[in-house]
Enzyme design. Structure first.
Site, PDB file in Angstrom:
ATOM      1  N   ASP A  67      14.174  24.146  -7.616  1.00  0.00           N
ATOM      2  CA  ASP A  67      13.162  23.449  -8.434  1.00  0.00           C
ATOM      3  C   ASP A  67      13.306  21.935  -8.374  1.00  0.00           C
ATOM      4  O   ASP A  67      12.977  21.241  -9.339  1.00  0.00           O
ATOM      5  CB  ASP A  67      13.227  23.899  -9.910  1.00  0.00           C
ATOM      6  N   LYS A  84      10.867  20.286  -3.990  1.00  0.00           N
ATOM      7  CA  LYS A  84      10.799  20.353  -2.516  1.00  0.00           C
ATOM      8  C   LYS A  84       9.364  20.520  -2.043  1.00  0.00           C
ATOM      9  O   LYS A  84       8.975  19.972  -1.016  1.00  0.00           O
ATOM     10  CB  LYS A  84      11.634  21.534  -1.992  1.00  0.00           C
ATOM     11  N   GLY A 128       8.998  29.148  -5.767  1.00  0.00           N
ATOM     12  CA  GLY A 128       7.686  28.766  -6.282  1.00  0.00           C
ATOM     13  C   GLY A 128       7.486  27.296  -6.021  1.00  0.00           C
ATOM     14  O   GLY A 128       8.165  26.471  -6.601  1.00  0.00           O
ATOM     15  N   HIS A 129       6.629  26.980  -5.077  1.00  0.00           N
ATOM     16  CA  HIS A 129       6.384  25.579  -4.758  1.00  0.00           C
ATOM     17  C   HIS A 129       5.040  25.158  -5.327  1.00  0.00           C
ATOM     18  O   HIS A 129       4.030  25.781  -5.047  1.00  0.00           O
ATOM     19  CB  HIS A 129       6.373  25.366  -3.231  1.00  0.00           C
ATOM     20  N   GLN A 186      15.001  27.513  -2.925  1.00  0.00           N
ATOM     21  CA  GLN A 186      16.127  27.463  -3.872  1.00  0.00           C
ATOM     22  C   GLN A 186      16.977  26.197  -3.610  1.00  0.00           C
ATOM     23  O   GLN A 186      16.435  25.200  -3.206  1.00  0.00           O
ATOM     24  CB  GLN A 186      16.974  28.741  -3.817  1.00  0.00           C
TER      25      GLN A 186
END
Ligand code: IMP
Length: 438
Positions: free
Chosen positions: A16, A19, A43-44, A226
């Site tokens: 988180d 990225k 989750g981006h 991650q």
């Protein structure tokens, strides 16, 4: 093979770190963006003007029509979630015609999610705090040599045949050990049939595409998911994810050798967050932590869970630099710190009467560590519109210089807001050269 044109981007904290935004920014100049580990636990969030895209499997490069997106062999892919992502993107006018899935990527099946959730329940207060997406069980089945792979999606008869060999054992385990009712072969095949049909044309040997692009001196971004402290070997085990999240995994997870990996960019937030359980030395449980959470909108993209918040930890930055071989850092969310009177930074740990500067290799040691803080002056100015390092407030520059010095790695990119335009790249740096068209 020309290696000068590749860049691995990895999280250097507990994930988180932002990225997605950094990769989206750099993907504007990439020919290929390849993911090499993890699955839809990632989750981006990518913000582009009024558009907010939440991606789980699909690399951020998908938003650039000319860019090739690859899901590498090191990934675990949930076919149903991937189809939903494709549908959502296409509904919003984004072409998915340039997306390829490695035939060797493993599949996350319904029973993996069932195991993941049941394991967590059985662990009770010792739970890992997983995303519940079936990541650990899918990687476990890969290692146990009883996984299904993306190649099995390309022919429904192959899919049925592979599943028929595996399902009796899975059902036995589910029923005997977990009290689950299990799955029926035909129903499961029908459940996955539409995904097989949709994804089949995208499955290929992606290593060949990557090798060809490398040979043609094309620009390749390897997108890590991650972060360093969630790495299965180097992270805060057992409170980690089930894949290798460090830069070296970009080679094995995409089917290329280590010489294909040139620069390594570590992404770190200007403070620290973590979701799930496990130790977090610089965690701020009081008002300051709440302030960081609210100002930084620190809620999980995949699970919506509130993130635990704390101060920047230079011990972690140094450790992440070592295990990844970082050549540069990107610092995100610097704007979130505006308005704080003072800013703490953990520069060492106090552990059983000793001051240590190296990140402990075991969790028991880490649990005994208390952070040693250096206190920096804050700044009041809104910095979200600033576009060059020289225009940042003096206190912000001082804070960034301290991070560079303690991590021993140059900061080449600073993010001061979620939009693409709110990005500062250090002039004459490796990243500045990456951003030059051509
Ligand atoms: P899993 O990857 O779902 O098995 O979860 C294992 C640990 O990794 C948990 O603490 C999760 O919260 C964490 N985790 C997994 N993916 C992400 C991510 O993309 N960002 C932050 N934490 C993650």
């Amino acid at each position: 093979m020309n290696k000068a044109n590749s860049l691995v981007i990895v999280g250097a904290q507990w994930g988180d770190e932002g990225k997605g935004k950094v990769i989206d920014y750099l993907a504007a100049n990439a020919d290929v963006v390849a993911r090499f580990q993890g699955g839809d636990n990632a989750g981006h969030t990518v913000v582009y003007g009024a558009n907010i895209f939440k991606l789980h499997h699909i690399p951020s490069g998908i938003l650039y029509p000319e860019c090739i997106s690859i899901l590498g062999n090191g990934m675990v892919v949930n076919p149903l979630v991937l189809v939903d992502e494709l549908v959502e993107l296409e509904k919003r006018g984004i072409s998915t015609g340039n997306l390829w899935i490695s035939s060797k990527a493993h599949l996350i099946m319904a029973y993996h999610q069932a195991y993941d959730q049941a394991n967590e329940e059985l662990l009770g207060e010792n739970k890992i705090g997983t995303t519940g997406r079936g990541i650990g069980p899918a990687y476990a089945d890969k290692a146990l040599r009883r996984g299904l792979r993306a190649i099995d999606l390309t022919d429904i008869n192959l899919f049925r045949s592979r599943l028929s060999k595996i399902l009796p054992l899975q059902n036995h385990l589910l029923r005997e050990a977990y009290g689950h009712s299990g799955y029926e072969l035909n129903q499961l095949v029908e459940y996955y049939r539409p995904a097989c049909e949709r994804l089949s044309p995208m499955v290929t040997d992606t290593s060949i595409i990557l090798a060809e692009k490398m040979a043609g001196a094309k620009k390749i971004l390897f997108e890590g998911a991650q972060g360093a402290l969630l790495d299965i070997d180097h992270g805060t085990y057992p409170f980690v994810t089930s894949s290798s999240t460090v830069a070296a995994a970009a080679g094995s997870g995409s089917g290329l050798g280590p010489q294909s990996l040139a620069g390594v960019l570590g992404v770190l937030k200007a403070y620290t967050t973590r979701v799930g359980e496990g130790p977090f030395p610089s965690e701020e449980k009081g008002e300051k932590g709440d302030q960081l959470r609210e100002q930084g909108s620190e809620y999980g993209t995949t699970t919506g869970r509130p993130r635990r918040c704390g101060w920047f930890d230079a011990v972690i930055a140094r450790y992440a630099s070592r295990i990844n071989g970082l050549t540069a850092m990107a610092i995100t969310k610097l704007d979130v710190l505006s308005g704080l009177e003072t800013i703490n930074m953990a520069v060492a740990y106090e552990c059983q009467g000793k001051t240590i500067k190296d990140f402990p290799s075991d969790i028991t040691g880490l649990q005994q560590c208390k952070p040693v803080y250096e206190v920096f002056p804050g700044w009041d100015e809104d910095i979200s519109h600033i576009s060059s390092i020289s225009n940042l407030p003096g206190a912000a520059k001082l804070y960034l210089e301290a991070i560079e010095e303690m991590a021993g790695v140059p900061i080449e990119l600073i993010s001061v807001g979620p939009d693409r335009s709110q990005t500062i790249v250090k002039p004459d740096s490796l990243l500045a050269r990456w951003c030059v068209v051509g």
